[in-house]
Design an enzyme around this catalytic site. Sequence first.
Site, mmCIF file in Angstrom:
data_model
loop_
_atom_site.group_PDB
_atom_site.id
_atom_site.type_symbol
_atom_site.label_atom_id
_atom_site.label_comp_id
_atom_site.label_asym_id
_atom_site.label_seq_id
_atom_site.Cartn_x
_atom_site.Cartn_y
_atom_site.Cartn_z
ATOM 1 N N ASP A 106 50.075 54.060 39.179
ATOM 2 C CA ASP A 106 50.566 52.720 39.040
ATOM 3 C C ASP A 106 50.644 52.574 37.655
ATOM 4 O OD1 ASP A 106 47.602 52.484 38.430
ATOM 5 O OD2 ASP A 106 47.531 50.449 38.982
ATOM 6 N N GLY A 111 34.778 49.973 42.997
ATOM 7 C CA GLY A 111 36.367 50.256 43.142
ATOM 8 C C GLY A 111 36.809 49.421 44.105
ATOM 9 N N LEU A 112 36.504 48.417 44.141
ATOM 10 C CA LEU A 112 37.076 47.403 45.077
ATOM 11 C C LEU A 112 37.891 46.116 44.327
ATOM 12 C CD1 LEU A 112 34.461 47.095 48.136
ATOM 13 C CD2 LEU A 112 36.563 48.606 48.007
ATOM 14 N N SER A 126 37.113 42.942 38.987
ATOM 15 C CA SER A 126 37.515 42.437 37.922
ATOM 16 C C SER A 126 38.803 41.972 37.936
ATOM 17 C CB SER A 126 37.470 43.432 36.747
ATOM 18 O OG SER A 126 37.767 44.872 37.268
ATOM 19 N N ASP A 161 45.990 46.440 40.931
ATOM 20 C CA ASP A 161 44.810 45.491 41.598
ATOM 21 C C ASP A 161 45.256 44.051 41.367
ATOM 22 O OD1 ASP A 161 43.718 48.091 41.823
ATOM 23 O OD2 ASP A 161 42.323 47.756 40.047
ATOM 24 N N TYR A 209 38.908 57.830 33.107
ATOM 25 C CA TYR A 209 40.126 57.254 33.455
ATOM 26 C C TYR A 209 41.188 57.363 32.542
ATOM 27 C CZ TYR A 209 43.230 53.646 35.457
ATOM 28 O OH TYR A 209 44.388 52.947 36.047
HETATM 29 C C1 GLA Z 1 41.771 51.296 39.232
HETATM 30 C C2 GLA Z 1 42.784 50.598 38.098
HETATM 31 C C3 GLA Z 1 44.127 50.677 38.885
HETATM 32 C C4 GLA Z 1 44.552 51.927 39.376
HETATM 33 C C5 GLA Z 1 43.362 52.626 40.189
HETATM 34 C C6 GLA Z 1 43.829 54.032 40.565
HETATM 35 O O1 GLA Z 1 41.564 50.737 40.071
HETATM 36 O O2 GLA Z 1 42.445 49.368 37.960
HETATM 37 O O3 GLA Z 1 45.249 50.189 38.038
HETATM 38 O O4 GLA Z 1 45.035 53.123 38.407
HETATM 39 O O5 GLA Z 1 42.412 52.639 39.286
HETATM 40 O O6 GLA Z 1 44.800 54.261 41.364
#
Ligand code: GLA
Length: 400
Positions: free
Chosen positions: A36, A122-123, A126, A170, A223
């Site tokens: 993304d 990871g949900l 933020s 997100d 990341y």
């Molecule tokens: C996090 C980031 C997103 C995306 C995912 C990986 O959630 O906030 O923008 O890059 O990781 O797909």
Amino acid sequence: MPPDSDGTTTTVETMPRRAIKCVAPARVNLLGEHTDYTGGLVLPMAIPFVTEATIFPREDGLYTFTSELLNKTLTLDHTDRSPARGEWSDYPVGVLRQLQERGIEPPSFDLHITGNVPFAAGLSSSASMEVASAMAMLALSSARLTIEEIALLCQRAENVYVESPCGIMDQFVVTAAKAGHALLLNTRDLTYEHLPMNKGALANTRIVVCNSMVKHSVATGEYGVRRRELEEGQAVLRNAFPKLRDLGDATLDQLNQCQQQMSHDVFIRCRHVVTENARVRAARESMFSGDPISLGQLMLQAHISYRDDFAASCEEVDFLVDTAITLPGCFGARLTGGGFGGCTVNLVERTHSDAFATALKAAYKQYVNIAAETYLCEAVDGAWLRNAPLPQTRATQERA
Ligand code: GLA
């Protein structure tokens, strides 16, 4: 003074402060990881965890930020431009800064945040907080922005103020999601499509999210490393194929032709993204034909690519995925979100979902001695506004 909607009138002294509440969901990503920020495709859905941002007007030129989690109030005045503090309040303050940069100066407020989105899982806790805060501040300011503008503003708050290099997925899904649907987003131009989750045999499945409860400390830095690797590979590809807009356009054949011009790591990171975009496209077909078998296979292939080419998984999560696919009723499983821990997302036959969750947690407990959590999720709507109940002041009591 005009009458209130119930026909009564109240004096200024007894007028309760009318609060506005914005409720934003969390999200789980079904497919399309780390695609993304190079013009690729993502397929997330909003899930029924919430952040509630309640905003009360005040009249003294101050902004206050409180959260149910911390017994601490951050107070800023209109002119404050201090940098991030490394605290939860950076998210709503970052949003306020972005609004101010756009020329939207919200009137003074108290902003109170509550919610139940698991942190660091990871949900998107933020993004949920950013979008809830943005919509509450906009409503108080009587200002309107489009879905795209809200999502971009919140992403910018995170990129610029919090200094986290996230993509747009997100914030976009938390704003634009539709109940009963996943959201297919093209992150190059922000065009999107709501894909029904109830076609054919898919109607008999459930999304089960499993929280490994581990988050490896490399996560934050890694990341950014992955993002730089992809941008490096993208630059090589653009150089070789000038018509290519971004990695979202690239084919495996084009990438292979450029292999010698990039490091092995950069090559396989890009390979993950190119194949992942193809998997998201194929997932759209699976969803329209209501086929959980092919969708589950795509999820599993995505996990293998995320694990081997993108090197973003970890032992605990791999165990959850490997175990999930041996359990009755499971069509597919994969690590979801930014990587290096967090949650898996599992596509499971509805009648098996409770037993699946129980068995997965039991196996995990035995293997790593950690109590995982599971969440059986339906796809819900994106953020919405509602008036908060009036506080019980003398005026409201008298009218009751
Ligand atoms: C996090 C980031 C997103 C995306 C995912 C990986 O959630 O906030 O923008 O890059 O990781 O797909």
